[in-house]
Write a protein that holds these residues in place. Structure first.
Motif, mmCIF file in Angstrom:
data_model
loop_
_atom_site.group_PDB
_atom_site.id
_atom_site.type_symbol
_atom_site.label_atom_id
_atom_site.label_comp_id
_atom_site.label_asym_id
_atom_site.label_seq_id
_atom_site.Cartn_x
_atom_site.Cartn_y
_atom_site.Cartn_z
ATOM 1 N N MET A 152 0.851 -1.198 0.000
ATOM 2 C CA MET A 152 0.000 0.000 0.000
ATOM 3 C C MET A 152 0.888 1.250 0.000
ATOM 4 O O MET A 152 1.795 1.368 0.821
ATOM 5 N N ASN A 153 0.655 2.170 -0.976
ATOM 6 C CA ASN A 153 1.506 3.346 -1.050
ATOM 7 C C ASN A 153 1.247 4.266 0.138
ATOM 8 O O ASN A 153 0.230 4.165 0.827
ATOM 9 N N ARG A 154 2.198 5.183 0.347
ATOM 10 C CA ARG A 154 2.143 6.018 1.552
ATOM 11 C C ARG A 154 0.906 6.911 1.593
ATOM 12 O O ARG A 154 0.301 7.093 2.655
ATOM 13 N N LEU A 155 0.542 7.502 0.441
ATOM 14 C CA LEU A 155 -0.602 8.407 0.426
ATOM 15 C C LEU A 155 -1.889 7.669 0.768
ATOM 16 O O LEU A 155 -2.702 8.150 1.571
ATOM 17 N N LYS A 156 -2.057 6.477 0.179
ATOM 18 C CA LYS A 156 -3.255 5.695 0.457
ATOM 19 C C LYS A 156 -3.285 5.254 1.914
ATOM 20 O O LYS A 156 -4.337 5.288 2.571
ATOM 21 N N LEU A 157 -2.122 4.844 2.446
ATOM 22 C CA LEU A 157 -2.048 4.444 3.850
ATOM 23 C C LEU A 157 -2.383 5.612 4.765
ATOM 24 O O LEU A 157 -3.063 5.453 5.780
ATOM 25 N N ARG A 158 -1.927 6.808 4.388
ATOM 26 C CA ARG A 158 -2.183 7.993 5.210
ATOM 27 C C ARG A 158 -3.684 8.272 5.299
ATOM 28 O O ARG A 158 -4.214 8.488 6.396
ATOM 29 N N TRP A 159 -4.375 8.268 4.162
ATOM 30 C CA TRP A 159 -5.811 8.536 4.171
ATOM 31 C C TRP A 159 -6.592 7.402 4.836
ATOM 32 O O TRP A 159 -7.601 7.645 5.510
ATOM 33 N N THR A 160 -6.119 6.187 4.653
ATOM 34 C CA THR A 160 -6.770 5.060 5.326
ATOM 35 C C THR A 160 -6.633 5.183 6.837
ATOM 36 O O THR A 160 -7.597 4.939 7.582
ATOM 37 N N SER A 161 -5.473 5.604 7.296
ATOM 38 C CA SER A 161 -5.237 5.778 8.733
ATOM 39 C C SER A 161 -6.104 6.897 9.300
ATOM 40 O O SER A 161 -6.640 6.782 10.415
ATOM 41 N N ILE A 162 -6.252 7.984 8.531
ATOM 42 C CA ILE A 162 -7.117 9.083 8.975
ATOM 43 C C ILE A 162 -8.564 8.610 9.086
ATOM 44 O O ILE A 162 -9.286 8.949 10.040
ATOM 45 N N ALA A 163 -8.980 7.791 8.107
ATOM 46 C CA ALA A 163 -10.354 7.266 8.135
ATOM 47 C C ALA A 163 -10.576 6.379 9.350
ATOM 48 O O ALA A 163 -11.628 6.457 10.009
ATOM 49 N N TRP A 164 -9.594 5.560 9.692
ATOM 50 C CA TRP A 164 -9.732 4.688 10.862
ATOM 51 C C TRP A 164 -9.675 5.489 12.161
ATOM 52 O O TRP A 164 -10.334 5.142 13.141
ATOM 53 N N SER A 165 -8.908 6.576 12.177
ATOM 54 C CA SER A 165 -8.900 7.455 13.353
ATOM 55 C C SER A 165 -10.271 8.096 13.548
ATOM 56 O O SER A 165 -10.770 8.214 14.678
ATOM 57 N N ALA A 166 -10.890 8.495 12.428
ATOM 58 C CA ALA A 166 -12.234 9.076 12.496
ATOM 59 C C ALA A 166 -13.242 8.031 12.982
ATOM 60 O O ALA A 166 -14.136 8.341 13.781
ATOM 61 N N ALA A 167 -13.091 6.797 12.504
ATOM 62 C CA ALA A 167 -13.988 5.724 12.949
ATOM 63 C C ALA A 167 -13.822 5.469 14.447
ATOM 64 O O ALA A 167 -14.806 5.248 15.169
ATOM 65 N N TYR A 168 -12.580 5.533 14.918
ATOM 66 C CA TYR A 168 -12.309 5.350 16.351
ATOM 67 C C TYR A 168 -12.960 6.459 17.169
ATOM 68 O O TYR A 168 -13.560 6.208 18.226
ATOM 69 N N LEU A 169 -12.897 7.697 16.658
ATOM 70 C CA LEU A 169 -13.523 8.819 17.351
ATOM 71 C C LEU A 169 -15.038 8.644 17.422
ATOM 72 O O LEU A 169 -15.650 8.872 18.476
ATOM 73 N N LEU A 170 -15.649 8.233 16.318
ATOM 74 C CA LEU A 170 -17.097 8.031 16.296
ATOM 75 C C LEU A 170 -17.516 6.925 17.265
ATOM 76 O O LEU A 170 -18.522 7.054 17.983
ATOM 77 N N LEU A 171 -16.752 5.850 17.299
ATOM 78 C CA LEU A 171 -17.057 4.763 18.234
ATOM 79 C C LEU A 171 -16.882 5.227 19.674
ATOM 80 O O LEU A 171 -17.648 4.846 20.566
#
Length: 311
Positions: free
Chosen positions: A1-20
């Motif tokens: 997984m390239n760095r840019l895609k990993l970065r946005w994926t990580s941000i999305a999972w951080s947002a999911a963690y916040l919502l939970l």
């Protein structure tokens, strides 16, 4: 997984963690607690420690801002669920066997629950017994309303019955904590493993359900527990009764798992595919007496009998 895609994926999972995390101050708190460890596992498994910390700090800050009257409640809960997530994520990185990962995650969550209960009791003077009684009083309030028009029901809902139910529920707290802790770990693994694999990470799997087999010695523990349960029913109270009452739900759960393993084994032998044994497994969970199949599977060589060539 390239760095840019990993970065946005990580941000999305951080947002999911916040919502939970925010769901814990809503009516969806039970669902939130079951899935709260998943984002932590995914983030810790795919990021360096420094990157992981940099993702967690904004989440905690936002949680603190949105907490309102909850104050530090949400960040503290976030820290609580982060620890078993880190334990499981670290073991994923080391490609530790899946069963050990689940056991470590469940055990960590269990220890944390016990520590939190100890702190709440010692520092905040929290009474678990009183809390259980309050919950039961709230639960039976609708029944009390029905008792006004049903004399038979009013005869059952006596103060002695409420006290007995409260004491019984309180006695079952240890097994409840164990089941809850390992349920969270199992759900986390069941969701995190395919997610990490879809992201290109190699993740250990559990054995196929058809290969699930518990130690045969469990039969002897079960027989001893049944014997002790008979003794405990003879008005024996204290530690012995508590041990028996908490052991039986756990061993029943173990036999249910053994039954599910046998169902998948039989389905695989018959070449039924995966859908039918999945449905049958749900039936096994919904009809507890079917766990006798797991008992028989442990006590006798049923699988060897099924696969034995017929003459």
């Amino acid at each position: 997984m390239n760095r840019l895609k990993l970065r946005w994926t990580s941000i999305a999972w951080s947002a999911a963690y916040l919502l939970l995390l925010l769901s814990l101050i809503t009516s969806l708190r039970v669902i939130g607690m079951l899935f709260l460890i998943v984002p932590i596992v995914v983030l810790y498994s795919t990021l360096t420690l420094r990157q992981f910390i940099m993702h967690m700090i904004p989440v905690w800050l936002f949680a603190l801002i949105f907490a309102g009257q909850a104050g530090l409640f949400l960040p503290l809960l976030g820290l609580f669920f982060m620890i078993p997530g880190i334990v499981m994520g670290r073991m994923y990185k080391k490609f530790t066997p899946a069963l050990r990962i689940i056991f470590a995650g469940g055990l960590t969550a269990l220890v944390e629950l016990l520590v939190l209960l100890l702190i709440a009791t010692a520092v905040f003077h929290f009474s678990l017994g009183q809390y259980v009684r309050d919950v039961i009083e709230i639960a039976i309030t609708p029944l009390r309303a029905m008792a006004d028009v049903n004399n038979d029901l009013s005869d059952v809902l006596t103060p002695e019955y409420i006290i007995g139910l409260s004491n019984y529920t309180l006695t079952l707290i240890p097994s409840g904590l164990i089941i809850a802790s390992f349920t969270m770990a199992i759900i986390t693994h069941a969701i995190s493993r395919p997610l990490l694999e879809s992201m290109g990470y190699s993740v250990p799997r559990l054995k196929p359900a058809r290969d699930w087999r518990l130690p045969r010695s469990l039969i002897w523990y079960y027989l001893i527990a049944v014997f002790l349960e008979i003794i405990a029913r003879a008005n024996i109270t204290g530690v012995l009764a508590a041990i028996v009452l908490n052991f039986m739900p756990l061993v029943h759960l173990a036999f249910t798992i053994q039954t599910i393993g046998f169902v998948f084994f039989w389905a695989n032998h018959r070449k039924w595919g995966s859908f039918l044994p999945f449905v049958l497994s749900i039936v096994v969970v919904l009809i507890p007496p079917l766990r006798i199949i797991g008992i028989l599977d442990l006590a006798f060589p049923l699988r060897e009998y099924i696969t034995r060539p017929k003459r």
